[in-house]
Motif scaffolding. Structure first.
Motif, PDB file in Angstrom:
ATOM      1  N   THR A 133      32.985  10.471  -7.719  1.00 24.83           N
ATOM      2  CA  THR A 133      32.095  10.724  -5.990  1.00 24.83           C
ATOM      3  C   THR A 133      32.638  12.166  -6.331  1.00 24.83           C
ATOM      4  OG1 THR A 133      33.448  10.056  -4.809  1.00 24.83           O
ATOM      5  CG2 THR A 133      32.016   8.008  -5.413  1.00 24.83           C
ATOM      6  N   GLY A 134      33.212  12.181  -6.860  1.00 18.45           N
ATOM      7  CA  GLY A 134      33.785  14.603  -6.597  1.00 18.45           C
ATOM      8  C   GLY A 134      34.407  14.062  -5.198  1.00 18.45           C
ATOM      9  N   ARG A 135      34.855  14.023  -4.342  1.00 20.67           N
ATOM     10  CA  ARG A 135      35.317  13.602  -3.273  1.00 20.67           C
ATOM     11  C   ARG A 135      36.663  13.045  -2.747  1.00 20.67           C
ATOM     12  NH1 ARG A 135      29.952  12.130   0.733  1.00 20.67           N
ATOM     13  NH2 ARG A 135      29.203  14.044   0.905  1.00 20.67           N
ATOM     14  N   TYR A 136      37.265  13.645  -1.943  1.00 22.15           N
ATOM     15  CA  TYR A 136      38.783  12.684  -1.310  1.00 22.15           C
ATOM     16  C   TYR A 136      37.767  11.479  -0.905  1.00 22.15           C
ATOM     17  CZ  TYR A 136      40.663  17.294  -0.138  1.00 22.15           C
ATOM     18  OH  TYR A 136      41.641  18.896  -1.415  1.00 22.15           O
ATOM     19  N   ASP A 169      23.123  17.391  -3.004  1.00 25.18           N
ATOM     20  CA  ASP A 169      22.901  18.398  -2.161  1.00 25.18           C
ATOM     21  C   ASP A 169      23.508  17.542  -0.508  1.00 25.18           C
ATOM     22  OD1 ASP A 169      22.226  20.390  -0.110  1.00 25.18           O
ATOM     23  OD2 ASP A 169      20.914  19.704   0.644  1.00 25.18           O
ATOM     24  N   ARG A 170      24.938  17.660  -1.280  1.00 15.71           N
ATOM     25  CA  ARG A 170      25.889  16.876  -0.378  1.00 15.71           C
ATOM     26  C   ARG A 170      27.085  17.780  -0.229  1.00 15.71           C
ATOM     27  NH1 ARG A 170      26.954  11.642  -1.251  1.00 15.71           N
ATOM     28  NH2 ARG A 170      24.829  11.154  -0.591  1.00 15.71           N
ATOM     29  N   LEU A 171      28.305  17.538   0.074  1.00 19.62           N
ATOM     30  CA  LEU A 171      29.248  18.500  -0.144  1.00 19.62           C
ATOM     31  C   LEU A 171      30.241  17.773  -0.325  1.00 19.62           C
ATOM     32  CD1 LEU A 171      31.197  20.216   3.034  1.00 19.62           C
ATOM     33  CD2 LEU A 171      32.531  18.767   1.042  1.00 19.62           C
ATOM     34  N   LEU A 172      30.579  18.438  -1.762  1.00 19.31           N
ATOM     35  CA  LEU A 172      31.798  17.938  -2.972  1.00 19.31           C
ATOM     36  C   LEU A 172      32.742  18.732  -2.964  1.00 19.31           C
ATOM     37  CD1 LEU A 172      29.461  17.855  -5.953  1.00 19.31           C
ATOM     38  CD2 LEU A 172      29.777  15.454  -4.501  1.00 19.31           C
ATOM     39  N   ASP A 173      34.057  17.546  -2.917  1.00 24.12           N
ATOM     40  CA  ASP A 173      35.178  18.482  -2.854  1.00 24.12           C
ATOM     41  C   ASP A 173      35.844  18.849  -4.415  1.00 24.12           C
ATOM     42  OD1 ASP A 173      35.815  17.887  -0.398  1.00 24.12           O
ATOM     43  OD2 ASP A 173      35.699  16.106  -0.506  1.00 24.12           O
ATOM     44  N   GLY A 174      35.089  18.459  -5.423  1.00 20.61           N
ATOM     45  CA  GLY A 174      35.593  18.788  -6.736  1.00 20.61           C
ATOM     46  C   GLY A 174      34.698  20.146  -7.149  1.00 20.61           C
ATOM     47  N   ARG A 175      36.041  21.181  -8.117  1.00 22.99           N
ATOM     48  CA  ARG A 175      34.879  22.724  -8.344  1.00 22.99           C
ATOM     49  C   ARG A 175      34.771  22.103  -9.850  1.00 22.99           C
ATOM     50  NH1 ARG A 175      38.310  25.719  -4.078  1.00 22.99           N
ATOM     51  NH2 ARG A 175      37.947  25.069  -2.342  1.00 22.99           N
ATOM     52  N   SER A 176      34.093  22.984 -10.673  1.00 17.78           N
ATOM     53  CA  SER A 176      33.754  22.471 -12.084  1.00 17.78           C
ATOM     54  C   SER A 176      35.061  23.504 -12.653  1.00 17.78           C
ATOM     55  CB  SER A 176      32.826  24.045 -12.049  1.00 17.78           C
ATOM     56  OG  SER A 176      32.697  23.930 -13.946  1.00 17.78           O
TER      57      SER A 176
END
Length: 555
Positions: free
Chosen positions: A188-191, A447-454
């Motif tokens: 999910t790319g999220r905490y 269009d949603r908050l992700l915690d990951g960064r490229s």
């Protein structure tokens, strides 16, 4: 002639001889000229190709020389001292990103456009094909348990070869030391707290269908998607991989099976756990890793002409340690439980090698992004014979927030784009792969908050800043926060017999640049730093959007 203003803005300064450039929008390649010869492009450029020659003047000013355009155009640089700068418009359809326009976001190019030694090579005519992605997640593989990470008693030629053809991370972390939470964060790319899976998934507890997994994103962009191996993000049909965007699933839903009977012995009652999609299947006596490889090879062959996302969460070297017979003699001199663990590590290494060999055989390797990592540190549980894996110099292991529980091996390979045989020491986390894969594949982020960064800047340059300055972990009752080199662990748990003799301070502060072993507690001397880090974590906990999605309970 194409306007060069975009190139000026992206480059910022001219590359030195031997430097390479990729810029967004239209593709470009910069490389040294040869004395009195044209640049040896591997093939003529397509229709609409245009180019300029670029060099530095005596006082450092930019000088340009227009070149020919059209079919068959070659390098516009007839003299030594100039550099070829070829440009072209996409040839219709969706262009391939990895060589012609690696970076869709020109903001990265301001600091990472100059990539000496990145191996990008001369530009080639774009193909109407996006990258393939193979994401490999092993199970309970220790922090250093790959030969190229320092485990000289382990035989891992395929992972070593992957590192030789890619870039190896030395400070790579997962978002949780717990299997299910780590997998949810990866996909999910999220905490884990935002992904809604903070502990071990089982039964009707797992990854909510309201979450957007990477497979959903890529499938919406036209990718064929599949997962073969260990799911462990929910047993119920509404929590199945096919709900999360995977077009195919073969494997088991729970946390552990016997590799031959495919029964789960993890908890009572014992139950059979082998599925194709939503249908239970029986393959009695067949070695489960072989079945995963079989399915992976079939999937790659069937989708060789279209972009695919293949997620391979292998169940090794998780217990039960059931390595192949070929490795028993090799490790006969090792003591237990390291011997059985080593057999399992080499078995999964060979399985990875078989899949990648098929990719090579089909001529897909240069268009395939391959990522390898472990889901957490090694296990010191009783079924794992109290621990056959190794964290090397690091403290802790699976279930703990010490380095040995969350710092894992990670390798990324994309020939011609990601530098080969290089090492990165920047801090990076598993949640970063979601936006990284999206960027490399040319797919817009949701269009949603992700915690990951490229991680593209980090992959391209050893001097790029890390993807995070601050990162948090929470696995009750313990929690941790890292800011730069400073790391605070509160209520840290022991792992295995060796760790039990270490100090059990409730609040433990370390500077990883000075003490990566987390043996010396600096909290009594640096109480201001402790207070600062506690404040950061308290603010993180109190942000309602971070903990706003409860763990899914189907019903």
């Amino acid at each position: 002639m194409l306007a060069d203003s975009r190139v000026r803005g992206a480059v910022g300064r001219l590359p030195e001889p031997g430097g390479w450039l990729v810029h967004s929008g239209r593709s470009a390649s910069v490389h040294p000229a040869t004395d009195g010869r044209r640049c040896p492009h591997p093939r003529p450029l397509g229709a609409g190709a245009e180019g300029i020659g670029v060099r530095r003047g005596a006082s450092g000013e930019r000088r340009e020389r227009p070149g020919p355009s059209g079919v068959g155009s070659s390098c516009p640089v007839p003299q030594a001292g100039w550099q070829c700068h070829l440009l072209w418009s996409p040839q219709g359809g969706r262009r391939r990103v990895n060589r012609r326009a690696l970076l869709r976001d020109t903001s990265i190019l301001g600091s990472a456009a100059l990539l000496p030694g990145a191996g990008l090579g001369c530009a080639r005519e774009p193909k109407n094909r996006r990258l393939n992605v193979i994401l490999i997640f092993t199970d309970d593989q220790g922090s250093v348990d790959v030969n190229c990470y320092g485990a000289k008693d382990l035989y891992t030629p395929n992972l070593d070869a992957l590192a030789a053809r890619g870039t190896r991370f030395m400070q790579f972390y997962v978002a949780s030391p717990i299997c299910s939470a780590s997998r949810a964060a990866l996909l999910t790319g999220r905490y884990p707290q935002r992904a809604g899976v903070v502990s071990v998934a089982s039964g009707n507890h797992g990854l909510s269908p309201m979450q957007l997994a990477l497979a959903k994103l890529l499938r919406g962009a036209g990718y064929r998607t599949a997962v073969f191996g260990k799911w462990h993000l929910g047993d119920r049909p509404e929590l199945s991989p096919t709900v999360q965007g995977f077009g195919e699933f073969f494997g088991f839903r729970g946390g552990c099976i016997d590799n031959y009977s495919h029964f789960s012995h993890w908890s009572d009652p014992n139950r059979h756990d082998l599925w194709r999609g939503g249908t239970e299947v029986w393959e009695d006596g067949k070695f489960f890793p072989d079945l995963v490889v079989r399915e992976a090879i079939r999937f790659v062959e069937e989708n060789r002409e279209r972009p695919f996302f293949l997620y391979l969460p292998f169940n090794a070297p998780h217990y039960p340690y059931q390595g192949e017979e070929a490795y028993r003699a090799r490790y006969a001199s090792l003591t237990q439980p390291r011997r059985n663990y080593a057999e399992s590590v080499s078995t999964v290494d060979a399985d990875i090698g078989r899949v990648l060999a098929k990719v090579d055989q089909l001529g897909l390797r240069e268009n395939t992004l391959v990522i390898f990592a472990s889901d957490n540190g090694h296990s010191a549980e009783m079924p794992a014979s109290w621990g056959g894996g190794s964290a090397g110099p690091y403290r802790g292991g699976k279930f703990t927030l010490w380095e040995g529980g969350i710092r894992v091996p990670c390798i990324a390979s994309l020939p011609g784009v990601i530098p080969s045989g290089e090492v990165r020491y920047q801090f990076a986390v598993s949640v970063d792969w979601f936006p990284t894969i999206a960027q490399l594949c040319g797919v817009d982020l949701p269009d949603r908050l992700l915690d990951g960064r490229s991680l593209v800047p980090v992959l391209m340059s050893p001097s790029a800043p890390p993807s995070h300055q601050v990162f948090h972990w929470q696995a009750a009752p313990q929690w941790a926060v890292r800011e730069g080199d400073w790391k605070l662990v509160v209520n840290g748990l022991p792992c295995g017999r060796r760790d039990r003799v270490l100090p059990r301070d409730r609040v433990f502060l370390s500077n990883l640049a000075e003490d990566v072993t987390e043996r010396t507690n600096l909290a009594p001397q640096r109480w201001r730093k402790v207070s600062h880090l506690m404040g950061l974590h308290r603010a993180w906990q109190n942000e309602p959007w971070k903990f706003g999605e409860a763990q899914w309970k189907g019903g």
